[in-house]
Scaffold this active site. Structure first.
Site, short mmCIF file in Angstrom:
data_model
loop_
_atom_site.label_atom_id
_atom_site.label_comp_id
_atom_site.label_asym_id
_atom_site.label_seq_id
_atom_site.Cartn_x
_atom_site.Cartn_y
_atom_site.Cartn_z
N ARG A 80 -3.20 -5.20 -0.23
CA ARG A 80 -1.51 -5.51 0.35
C ARG A 80 -1.50 -5.66 1.58
O ARG A 80 -2.44 -5.83 2.21
CB ARG A 80 -0.81 -3.88 -0.21
CG ARG A 80 -1.61 -2.85 0.41
CD ARG A 80 -0.87 -1.49 0.12
NE ARG A 80 -1.60 -0.42 0.68
CZ ARG A 80 -1.97 -0.07 1.85
NH1 ARG A 80 -1.58 -0.77 2.89
NH2 ARG A 80 -2.44 1.16 2.24
N HIS A 137 -7.01 11.90 9.38
CA HIS A 137 -7.43 10.64 8.65
C HIS A 137 -6.06 9.49 8.44
O HIS A 137 -6.47 8.64 7.63
CB HIS A 137 -8.21 10.93 7.23
CG HIS A 137 -9.14 12.01 7.46
ND1 HIS A 137 -10.37 11.53 8.19
CD2 HIS A 137 -9.58 13.08 6.98
CE1 HIS A 137 -11.16 12.59 7.94
NE2 HIS A 137 -10.83 13.69 7.41
#
Length: 684
Positions: free
Chosen positions: A296, A235
């Site tokens: 971010r 992942h």
């Protein structure tokens, strides 16, 4: 514009931010832990201050200490990079309270998008498409199981406060759910301090496509197109590219508008990424669902910079300083194709276990640009190869931080050119001293699925036979490279001292040299024959080839074997030879027949830690019978869980550590008695 900023991070992102700040005339302050005193990001900044111990909790997560340094050094703003405190709304608010500018979104936007369940409720209200699932606050295990049963398997359990693939499990049937939930919660608690999860329908063959968004404080909000991040292991992203292959103009516009809508719904400011799961439809289009928003800068931001001609860090600084966005939507366009490869210290063949050690050799592609960004218009051609790195030759990869070594970014006029440049750049990347994924990345890039842009998050598993069972380059070429390096070293010694000549001259016959090399557990004996006239032959078994070598400087050698010529780079590290060529790389062990090789006869039944880490679960007790492949223990290292399984049938004899213990690499965890011996013991 700011005169001085503090970079509250380390590694390649801190170096990256410092590069743009330097170009803009902004002074920078680095912070560092005990083990980072001589790190690259410290050297990249104008000032550096020690803030604590090696563990992130003692240094890079110390918000109070970072703010204290910012005030003491006269910094006006703090750039958080990514990871650590970058998505911590408390830190963003603390910066504001201290009179410092947080170079990122407002605390409220971080908070809104930080919890996946809450963000999905917000996105649903804003009309952004969502995957069917459960995003509620009730975390009772029985309820979560019931919700998973209602949604239908396979389902995805995901940490509500998480990211980076941590605290995430795919469950294919109801019986697997309780154990997967417990593991997911443990990892989420350890990584984020919050064990809440959400449940979603697992989309089969999904593509992971994200949209870069940017907003200023004047109401302007744009997207800078998409990135495809589908190639993942555990992942976590491996290769990222922009634009996404096969994306129609209509779908690009729809996803861009949805991303802008998502950012506007939370009053976003600065750089952010809206991530979508995209599901291919029979008509070739993509149905997309909101997954999460990263508040971010992303690790993969360089591919967006390459195709747009925009320096995203410069935009972050300008927006944080109160300026308007340098460009509006109609001024942004896609130019060419870019791909980023994450070079990590890990062992792909051992389920991507992180590796630690010193980079004895770190050689990068020729003509590489180090974190260089085009300043001209979007049509200006960026550097064909760019490297963003936070470590170099002689530096160590420690167990305290992420195992990423560097990011290799290539740009081409189209995807085919970018692919060719990436393969060439990876072939010229030589890392020695620890395990790395460079050779694995070359195989991914060359695989049919990636080459033909048949992308989804299961690509690596689908191409497993090609990616994990690849044969090394032919042994004669590898041996020829080793001999070329040895002969070049001998020639250098002879040039310095003619009395030490070892050019093969013999009064009677030719000089013979025997070389014993081991490759992938197979040991072979090669013979080098050198004649008076300087000619040489290399023999392996019944085959033989003429051999000619020419040193090209440093580790590079031109080797002619029979009628073929190749350029090989060869490095010696201990008893091992690392050989790199255009068709692949391999590690050979030179066998000294005078040295006794105590290989053992099947092992002593002890199971050892594959890397340094903390023992977080013991799944067996002394006396338990176990079968081959059965999970025995779980370790946590570099923010990830690693399950230790039984190598064979047997019985647990003794547990040598307790839960919570910190175990060194190679530390013995438990002992097993083989099944046949266990049976004898039971029989009396």
């Amino acid at each position: 514009m700011f005169k001085k900023i503090l970079i509250a991070n380390r590694g390649e992102i801190a170096c990256r931010v410092a590069a743009t700040a330097r170009r803009l005339g902004i002074r920078t302050v680095a912070v560092h832990s005990d083990v980072d005193a001589d790190a690259a990001h410290v050297a990249a900044c104008d000032e550096a201050v020690h803030i604590g111990g090696a563990a992130p909790a003692d240094s890079y997560l110390r918000a109070d200490r970072i703010l204290e340094v910012a005030r003491a050094t006269g910094a006006e703003a703090v750039h958080p990079g990514y990871g650590f405190l970058s998505e911590n709304e408390g830190f963003a608010q603390a910066c504001a309270d201290a009179g410092l500018v947080f170079i990122g979104p407002p605390p409220a936007a971080i908070q809104a998008m930080g919890l996946k369940a809450e963000s999905k409720r917000l996105m649903g209200a804003a009309g952004v498409p969502l995957v069917p699932g459960y995003h509620g606050a009730n975390q009772d295990p029985a309820l979560l199981q019931a919700e998973a049963d209602r949604i239908g398997y396979p389902v995805l359990i995901k940490a509500s406060a998480g990211g980076g693939g941590k605290g995430m499990r795919v469950v294919t049937q109801a019986a697997e759910f309780p154990a997967a939930l417990a593991s997911c919660r443990r990892e989420a608690q350890n990584s984020f301090g919050d064990d809440a999860v959400l449940i979603e329908r697992y989309v089969t063959r999904p593509r992971h496509i994200e949209i870069q968004v940017f907003a200023d404080t004047h109401g302007n909000l744009v997207h800078l197109f998409e990135r495809d991040c589908s190639v993942q292991r555990r992942h976590q992203k491996v290769l990222e590219e922009a634009p996404a292959p096969g994306m129609s103009a209509e779908r690009r516009r729809a996803m861009g508008e949805a991303a802008v809508q998502a950012a506007r719904a939370v009053g976003y400011v600065g750089a952010g990424t809206v991530e979508f799961i995209a599901e291919p439809q029979p008509d070739g289009e993509l149905r997309f669902y909101f997954m999460e928003m990263n508040t971010r800068l992303q690790v993969e931001h360089p591919v967006t910079e390459a195709i747009t001609g925009v320096d995203l860090v410069e935009w972050q600084l300008r927006v944080a300083a109160g300026e308007r966005l340098p460009k509006l939507q109609h001024e942004l366009a896609i130019h060419g194709h870019a791909i980023e490869a994450r070079l990590c210290a890990e062992q792909p063949d051992a389920n991507f276990l992180p590796s630690i050690g010193r980079l004895e050799v770190a050689r990068w592609p020729a003509h590489v640009a180090f974190a260089r960004h085009p300043d001209g218009p979007a049509a200006a051609e960026p550097a064909p190869v760019r490297l963003d790195a936070g470590v170099g030759e002689g530096d160590a990869i420690t167990p305290h931080y992420d195992p990423m070594i560097a990011k290799l970014i290539v740009w081409g006029a189209d995807r085919a050119q970018a692919l060719a440049r990436l393969d060439a750049a990876l072939a010229q990347t030589h890392l020695v001293g620890l395990h790395s994924n460079v050779a694995f990345l070359r195989r991914v890039v060359a695989s049919r699925s990636f080459a033909q842009a048949d992308l989804d998050t299961a690509l690596i598993e689908r191409e497993r036979a090609v990616l994990f069972d690849a044969a090394p380059p032919p042994l004669p070429w590898l041996a020829a490279g080793v001999l070329a390096h040895q002969l070049a070293a001998e020639q250098a010694a002879e040039d310095a001292d003619p009395w030490s000549r070892r050019d093969g001259w013999r009064m009677h016959g030719a000089a013979l040299r025997r070389v014993e090399l081991e490759l992938d557990g197979r040991r072979e004996v090669l013979r080098l024959q050198r004649s008076h006239d300087g000619r040489a032959r290399l023999a392996l078994g019944d085959e033989a080839w003429t051999l000619a070598t020419e040193p090209l400087g440093g580790a590079r050698h031109a080797v002619r074997l029979g009628g073929e010529r190749r350029v090989l780079a060869v490095y010696r590290h201990g008893e091992r030879w690392h050989v790199f060529g255009a068709d692949g790389a391999a590690v050979l062990t030179e066998h000294d027949p005078l040295r006794h090789a105590a290989d053992g006869a099947g092992g002593d039944g002890r199971l050892s830690a594959p890397m340094p880490g903390r023992l977080i679960a013991l799944l067996v007790q002394p006396g338990d019978a176990v079968s081959r492949g059965q999970p025995l223990a779980v370790m946590e290292a570099m923010k990830m869980e690693h399950t230790i399984v039984a190598p064979r049938d047997g019985r647990v004899d003794a547990l040598l550590h307790a839960v919570g213990d910190q175990v060194a690499e190679g530390g013995e965890l438990l002992t097993l008695v083989a099944a046949e011996l266990a049976g004898r013991g039971d029989a009396g």
